[in-house]
Design an enzyme around this catalytic site. Structure first.
Site, PDB file in Angstrom:
ATOM      1  N   LYS A 266       0.769  -1.152   0.008  1.00 25.32           N
ATOM      2  CA  LYS A 266       0.005   0.041   0.273  1.00 25.32           C
ATOM      3  C   LYS A 266       0.732   1.271  -0.006  1.00 25.32           C
ATOM      4  CE  LYS A 266      -3.251   2.711   2.844  1.00 25.32           C
ATOM      5  NZ  LYS A 266      -4.144   2.417   4.211  1.00 25.32           N
ATOM      6  N   ASP A 271      -2.885   9.922   4.173  1.00 27.01           N
ATOM      7  CA  ASP A 271      -4.215   9.645   4.052  1.00 27.01           C
ATOM      8  C   ASP A 271      -4.797  10.581   4.924  1.00 27.01           C
ATOM      9  OD1 ASP A 271      -6.525   8.377   4.200  1.00 27.01           O
ATOM     10  OD2 ASP A 271      -5.950   6.658   5.411  1.00 27.01           O
ATOM     11  N   LYS A 278     -10.292  12.609   8.544  1.00 28.01           N
ATOM     12  CA  LYS A 278      -9.915  12.121   9.767  1.00 28.01           C
ATOM     13  C   LYS A 278      -9.901  13.119  10.975  1.00 28.01           C
ATOM     14  CE  LYS A 278      -6.965   8.404   8.484  1.00 28.01           C
ATOM     15  NZ  LYS A 278      -7.474   7.300   9.025  1.00 28.01           N
ATOM     16  N   ASP A 289       1.541   6.071   5.633  1.00 28.34           N
ATOM     17  CA  ASP A 289       0.593   5.120   5.307  1.00 28.34           C
ATOM     18  C   ASP A 289       1.093   4.589   3.877  1.00 28.34           C
ATOM     19  OD1 ASP A 289      -1.885   3.812   5.778  1.00 28.34           O
ATOM     20  OD2 ASP A 289      -3.178   5.385   4.789  1.00 28.34           O
ATOM     21  N   ASP A 348     -12.384   7.100   3.680  1.00 33.91           N
ATOM     22  CA  ASP A 348     -11.312   6.701   4.644  1.00 33.91           C
ATOM     23  C   ASP A 348     -10.750   5.343   4.749  1.00 33.91           C
ATOM     24  OD1 ASP A 348      -9.074   7.286   6.219  1.00 33.91           O
ATOM     25  OD2 ASP A 348     -10.244   7.422   7.981  1.00 33.91           O
ATOM     26  N   GLU A 350      -9.688   3.636   2.045  1.00 36.00           N
ATOM     27  CA  GLU A 350      -9.210   3.582   0.856  1.00 36.00           C
ATOM     28  C   GLU A 350      -7.984   2.719   0.334  1.00 36.00           C
ATOM     29  OE1 GLU A 350      -7.993   5.262   3.252  1.00 36.00           O
ATOM     30  OE2 GLU A 350      -5.692   4.759   2.943  1.00 36.00           O
ATOM     31  N   ARG A 352      -7.881  -0.353   1.009  1.00 33.55           N
ATOM     32  CA  ARG A 352      -8.260  -1.502   0.277  1.00 33.55           C
ATOM     33  C   ARG A 352      -8.802  -1.492  -1.336  1.00 33.55           C
ATOM     34  NH1 ARG A 352     -12.923  -2.412   4.753  1.00 33.55           N
ATOM     35  NH2 ARG A 352     -11.158  -0.910   5.960  1.00 33.55           N
TER      36      ARG A 352
END
Ligand code: BES
Ligand code: MN
Ligand code: ZN
Length: 499
Positions: A266, A271, A278, A289, A348, A350, A352
């Site tokens: 990833k 993020d 968030k 991230d 959020d 994101e 996956r």
């Protein structure tokens, strides 16, 4: 820091600090320690006799010696009970010893395992010690401009070995150097803030790796991704001014035409949560991230530097997740690369989405196995804490190989179940799947989602949301980026390569 290996008499070593490891049972000094003891007017035997130094794991006792000695200080280093000694304990203790000396402004140190350690010749003692030293001394300092001269570091570590161990120790140190430097490379990428670690910059780092033998790099831009239909990834990228990148690294060290292992990481360079923004507190940590993607780059770097006889492909979908005017929104439905449709309920979730496209794309390489690594869920931190990664997957053998690698490297993993009963939580009313399964079993439902795109071939998912970034230092992992995954992957690949 440079590490070298020399044969010679320990008591004659010219160095600032001589490090002597002991186990708790070592009440009688080895010939080597005895020679140093004599040079230092019996300091070692006195410290042991008085009970000042008990050789408990990671205990360090440093003392200054008189001016006529070739060395300035001696550091007695505890390794705990001999019967319970493991490579990870060697890493931990050596790291502690090196940190203590560095803080005491030592720049040149020499370490000698006494003959009592030599029974398990070739058992990886020097490998673990070198890893512990490099990993434990890591610091991230490029952004400090004030008082740079106060940054302490050790320039050289010398292992003093018996002549018979010279070649073996050199090989171990070389390997440890390659792997640890790959970990530090990964840590640097993860620590670098989002403004200096955009998807394009991450892709530039991948391109630079490709100077190595058998290693090539291809970067897909937005246009190419669009034409391939990677709309889940592009959905996430749509809220950011930064162009997304899809990084493909192909290391072909194995037989021509033999099916590769694909590592997918990833690569969210920041993020923010997107429209499902968030909270401000700790949002800065979301620069990390891309830790999964950085681990894939580090692992491929080490595989190439070691020229492992295996084929490995690294895939890193890289983008920011931002709440811009063109951002994807809750309720949007994305048609992924695989053709499956995804209802976005929370922007959020994101990771996956970008992994869905990357995992489906991985199949075009006809892999023998696919492993993805991602800072995927906050739920994983709640479940397993800051030191442990979750492992889930559809293949017992592959999971067991990852667990075995984890035992070797000390990068802890724990399995969570991927039972069918969780499917219910990610079914969508109007699309094939939705991108969140709610709070219960958050790590498992995220992995369940990924499984729909990974398909039937052997696949394992690693959720590193906890251990990717450490809020407190532990042993040879200083506070901040851990570089988790690199050593695990290299160990796994080595075993798969049959070395
Ligand atoms: N990158 C985060 C997960 C994360 C959280 C990593 C904390 C490291 C530390 C991920 O993209 C995320 O936001 N996940 C959501 C999913 C939820 C909306 C279903 C989460 O865990 O809250
Ligand atoms: Mn997120
Ligand atoms: Zn994320």
């Amino acid at each position: 820091m440079n590490i070298d290996v020399k044969k010679g008499l320990i008591a004659e070593m010219k160095t600032q600090a001589l490090i002597l490891p002991f186990c708790e049972e070592d009440k009688k000094l080895s010939a080597e320690a005895l020679a140093v003891d004599r040079k230092t007017a019996g300091m070692i035997s006195r410290l042991i006799k008085n009970g000042d130094f008990e050789a408990k794991l990671s205990q360090v006792s440093v003392f200054q010696v008189s001016a006529d000695c070739p060395f300035e200080k001696v550091a007695l280093l505890g390794l705990g009970k001999r019967k319970e000694l493991t490579l990870d304990k060697v890493r931990r203790a050596v790291s502690k010893g090196m940190q203590t000396l560095r803080d005491g402004k030592v720049r040149h140190a020499a370490l000698a395992f006494g003959s009592e350690f030599m029974s398990g010749e070739g058992a990886g003692l020097y490998f673990a010690a070198a890893e512990g030293a490099i990993l434990g001394l890591y610091q991230f300092t490029p952004y400090k401009t004030l008082a740079r001269n106060e940054i302490k570091s050790i320039d050289t570590l010398r292992f003093i070995v018996p002549a018979a161990s010279l070649a073996g120790a050199k090989a171990e140190v070389r390997k440890a150097g390659i792997i640890s430097r790959a970990v530090c490379f990964t840590r640097d990428l993860v620590s670098t803030p989002g403004n200096d670690m955009t998807p394009s910059i991450l892709a530039d780092h991948a391109k630079k790796l490709a100077g190595r033998k058998n290693l090539s790099c291809t970067i897909l831009d937005r246009k190419k991704m669009k034409s391939l239909g990677m709309n889940a990834l592009l959905g996430v990228a749509s809220g950011s001014c930064q162009e997304p990148r899809f990084i493909i690294l192909e290391y072909r060290g194995g037989k021509r035409g033999s099916a590769p292992i694909v590592l997918v990481g990833k690569g969210l360079t920041f993020d923010s949560g997107g429209i499902s923004l968030k909270p401000a507190e700790k949002m800065d940590e979301m620069k990390t991230d891309m830790a999964g993607g950085a681990a894939v780059l580090g692992a491929i770097m080490a595989a190439a530097d070691l020229q492992l006889p295996i084929n490995v492909v690294g895939l890193v979908p890289a983008t920011e997740n931002m709440p811009g005017g063109c951002a994807y929104k809750p309720g949007d439905i994305l048609t992924s690369y695989s053709g499956l449709t995804i209802e976005v309920l929370n922007t959020d979730a994101e990771g996956r989405l970008i992994l869905a496209d990357a995992l489906a794309f991985a199949k075009t390489f006809k892999p023998v196995a696919v492993i993805d690594i991602a800072t995927l869920t906050g739920a994983c931190v709640i479940a397993l804490g800051e030191d442990v990664a979750a492992v889930l997957g559809n293949d017992e053998a592959l999971k067991n190989q990852i667990k075995a690698a984890s035992e070797m490297t000390g990068e802890k993993v724990w399995e969570l179940p991927l039972w069918e009963l969780y499917d219910e939580q990610i079914k969508s009313e109007i699309a094939d799947y939705k991108n969140t399964g709610g709070r219960p079993a958050g790590t498992i439902t995220a992995a369940t989602f990924l499984s729909k795109f990974a398909g039937d071939g052997p696949w394992v998912h690693l959720d590193i949301a906890g251990p990717a970034w450490k809020t407190k230092a532990n042993d040879y992992i200083p506070k901040g980026a851990s570089g988790i995954g690199v050593r695990l992957f290299v160990e796994f690949l080595e075993k798969r390569a049959g070395k």
